[in-house]
Structure formats: C-alpha cells, structure tokens
Design an enzyme around this catalytic site. Structure first.
Site, mmCIF file in Angstrom:
data_model
loop_
_atom_site.group_PDB
_atom_site.id
_atom_site.type_symbol
_atom_site.label_atom_id
_atom_site.label_comp_id
_atom_site.label_asym_id
_atom_site.label_seq_id
_atom_site.Cartn_x
_atom_site.Cartn_y
_atom_site.Cartn_z
ATOM 1 N N ASP A 298 0.854 -1.186 0.000
ATOM 2 C CA ASP A 298 0.000 0.000 0.000
ATOM 3 C C ASP A 298 0.888 1.234 0.000
ATOM 4 O O ASP A 298 1.849 1.337 0.775
ATOM 5 C CB ASP A 298 -0.914 0.020 1.227
ATOM 6 C CG ASP A 298 -1.867 1.202 1.227
ATOM 7 O OD1 ASP A 298 -2.923 1.077 0.587
ATOM 8 O OD2 ASP A 298 -1.535 2.223 1.849
ATOM 9 N N GLU A 341 -4.636 2.286 -4.344
ATOM 10 C CA GLU A 341 -3.178 2.299 -4.315
ATOM 11 C C GLU A 341 -2.607 1.022 -3.699
ATOM 12 O O GLU A 341 -1.445 1.009 -3.262
ATOM 13 C CB GLU A 341 -2.675 3.522 -3.536
ATOM 14 C CG GLU A 341 -3.000 3.528 -2.047
ATOM 15 C CD GLU A 341 -4.380 4.083 -1.737
ATOM 16 O OE1 GLU A 341 -4.607 4.459 -0.585
ATOM 17 O OE2 GLU A 341 -5.219 4.167 -2.670
#
Length: 427
Positions: A298, A341
C-alpha cells in the site's frame, strides 16, 4: 475425349453387344467345326462297316457256285458307291484317301464283275483261288484306307475340340479384359470427377474458393463445374475466408482477454486476473504441499500526494511503483492491482523469508528511484504486509486477509516498513 457421359454409356453398351456377338459367333463357328469333325468320323465308320460287310459276304459265300446270286453284292456295292458320293467336306489329307478309296472301289467292281460274269467255268481251281484272293486283297486295301480315314477323322476330332476350346477361351478372355477395361475407365472417370467436385465443396467450407479443374472432361460435369466456378468467383469477391475470420476472431479475443485481465492505468493484472491466478497457485500449493507467500503493498500517504500534486501525478506514481515491483520480482511471480493504491504480489514456491527479502528489495529500489514533477523529486514509501500459506488457511481469502492485517500493522507501526502476521498478533 470431351463427350457426354450418356455418349460414353452408349458407346460402352455397343462395345458390350459387339463383344457378345463375336463371342456368340465364335461359339457357333466352333460348334459347327466340331460337328463337321464328328461327321467325318461317322462317315469313316460307315465306310469301314460297309467294306467289312462286303468282305464277310465274299468270305461266307462261294462266288463260283452255280446257284450264287450277285444281288446281295450289288446292293452292298451300290450303298458303298452312294456313301462315297455323299461324303462330308473333308480335309486335304482325307480327300487324298477318299480318292484312293473311290479308285480302288472301281477296280473292285470291275474285278468282281469279271469273276461273276461266267463263273470262270473253264478256269482252273488255282486261277479261281487266285482271283478270289485278289478280290479279298482289294477289299482289305479298301478297308485299310477306310480305317486310316477313320483314324485321321478321330484324331481330327481331338485336335478340333482342343483348337476350338482354346479359340473360345481366348475370345472370352479378350472380351472380359475389354469389358473390364471399359468398365474401369468409365467408373474411374465418374468417380474421379465426383471426388474432385466433392473436394472443391469441402474447400469452400474452409473458405478456399478455388476453381474445379477436372482430370477427365465430360459435358455433364463441365456444366456443374462451370456453375460452381461462377459461384466461387462471386463468393471470393464478397466473402472473407474462414482462416482470415478465425485469425481476426483470435486476435480480437486475445485483445479482449488481455483488456479484461489488465488494469487500464498501470497495465499490470487487475483484480479479476489476480483471483484467477492466485486461486490456481493456491490450489497447486495445497495439492503439492508447496510454499506460497503473498505480499500486500500500500502506497503511504497517497491521498496527500494527490492533494498536493494532482490526480494525474498520482496516476504516474502508481505506474512508477508497478515498474519498480516488476523489476524486483521473479518471472514466476505475479503482480496485480488489488484496488486504489494497493497491490498484491503472489510468490509461488516461496517461504516467508523469501517474501520478506522480496519486499525489502522493492522498498530499497523505490527509495533509490524517485519520481520528479516540476523539477522536484518526490519520494514515496510502501507499507507491506506478508503472509504465507499454513494449514490453518482453508481458502485464498484467508491468506489475503492475513496479508491485509499485516499491512495495516505496518501502517500502525509508522509506515514504510514490512510486517509479517504471526500467531501472537492474529487478533
């Protein structure tokens, strides 16, 4: 020959009739020849029987006796003469013997007439015996010729039968060969023409619009070929071949599959492709008792980057992260965008230590390679959670969930770090 099939059939039928006529004629001619040979043999047998009867008559009767009557002799003699005149057609050799028999028969009649004219009343016994002996000798000579004629006729029967049998067999064999050749030729023309037409239709099904070229020409098939070739010309102008269509479909299908499995922004695998590949690796690892490790990555503070530099730069940043990850993983590893993301890397045949090592390489490479905007270098970091397959993982979702928990631990621990889910922090 560019004739019609009906003409060929008519010609073949006429040929069969002609061959049958020749065969029938040869049989009739041979039967007549054999019949003539038997008639010659019968004629020779009748001559021998007649001469033998005359001989027996001379032997049994006393021709010098006063009461002797020449009537029986004359009757037999007339029968013999009539028989000689009614002979069948003879061979040259038989004709020679026939001429000799006629000549000797004339001498026999003359000698018998001299003996019986006045019974030789003034002749001595010796003279009478001598003349009778001459008469018997003449009869024996005649009978010898008749026996020779009979032997020749009998031999001629065997030769004739043998010759005519060979002749009939030869004509029959020639007829059969001619008929078989004609039938084979006709069948070959029809069969080959049908095969060539059938082959052309099969090529049409596969999209190859080719013209038919017949090996054997005929009016009936030429009309079919002309219509077929005309149809093919029109089809070839308006129809795409099957192979071209298949190629286009395969290319489009490949493109669609690629698009359906690829994230449009980062060009790595999307969530759909991730679960398809991850499930396959999970099943293989469970079945073969192999290692399997997941990395869940992440991007730290990604919202802040979007707020400061804009969403376009945020997109460039995600692409940059995927490029770094792709350089640091193996060929058998699988990188996919999990959402937003977040990214997941599937590491087959890799234990927890290997997963941590891969995560470290990605973080170090990302730290060494920044991304610039307006001459300003921007460094980003990743929080990475690592989980490896154990007996307690009953599904792929549990394995991903553990990696997600580890990633959130990395976030809680200050970001830009790697966390591995252990039994102590499962809850």
């Amino acid at each position: 020959m560019n004739g019609s099939l009906s003409q060929r059939i008519y010609l073949f039928t006429l040929s069969c009739c002609l061959l049958f006529t020749i065969l029938l004629g040869s049989v009739i001619w041979s039967s007549q020849t054999v019949e003539l040979a038997f008639s010659r043999d019968s004629y020779a047998q009748q001559l021998d029987n007649q001469l033998n009867t005359l001989k027996q008559l001379v032997v049994s009767d006393n021709i010098y006796a006063n009461h002797y009557s020449v009537g029986n002799w004359l009757v037999l003699q007339r029968k013999l003469t009539s028989l000689l005149k009614s002979s069948p057609t003879l061979t040259p050799q038989q004709k020679t013997i026939q001429t000799s028999i006629k000549s000797q028969n004339d001498s026999l009649k003359h000698l018998f007439g001299q003996i019986t004219k006045n019974k030789l009343k003034n002749a001595s016994v010796a003279i009478k015996n001598h003349l009778k002996a001459r008469l018997m000798t003449q009869l024996e000579a005649l009978r010898s010729d008749s026996l020779q004629l009979s032997a020749i006729a009998h031999k001629d029967i065997h030769n004739t039968i043998k010759h005519e049998a060979l002749f009939i067999i030869s004509v029959s064999a020639a007829s059969i060969v001619a008929l078989l050749f004609g039938a084979f030729t006709f069948t070959n023309i029809v069969s080959k023409s049908l095969d060539e037409v059938k082959r052309a239709f099969k090529q049409n099904h596969s999209g190859h619009f080719q013209k038919i070229r017949l090996s054997h020409r005929s009016q009936e098939f030429d009309s079919i070929v002309k219509a077929f070739n005309t149809m093919n010309e029109k089809l070839s102008e308006t129809t795409v071949s099957l192979e071209v269509m298949k190629k286009v479909v395969e290319e489009r299908t490949h493109v669609l599959e690629h698009l359906s499995n690829t994230d449009p922004l980062t060009k790595v695998a999307n969530r759909r492709a991730l679960f398809e590949r991850a499930n396959m690796e999970y099943s293989r690892a469970v079945r073969s008792n192999n290692k399997l490790t997941l990395l869940l990555l992440d991007c730290d503070l990604f919202k802040n980057v979007n707020d400061e530099f804009g969403h376009l730069f945020g997109d460039e940043l995600l692409i940059h992260i995927c490029k770094i990850c792709g350089q640091e993983i193996r060929d058998i590893d699988f990188l996919a965008r999990y959402g937003g993301e977040e990214f997941i890397i599937v590491l087959p045949n890799c234990d927890i230590a290997g997963g941590v090592e891969t995560a470290n390489r990605i973080q170090q490479s990302l730290a060494q390679h920044c991304i610039a905007i307006e001459d300003k270098e921007v460094f980003v970091t990743l929080s990475i959670g690592v989980s490896t397959l154990t007996e307690r993982h009953k599904s792929l979702d549990q394995l991903i969930n553990d990696a997600d928990k580890a990633m959130y631990q990395a976030k809680d621990n200050g970001r830009n770090c790697i966390e591995v889910l252990t039994p102590s922090n499962l809850h």
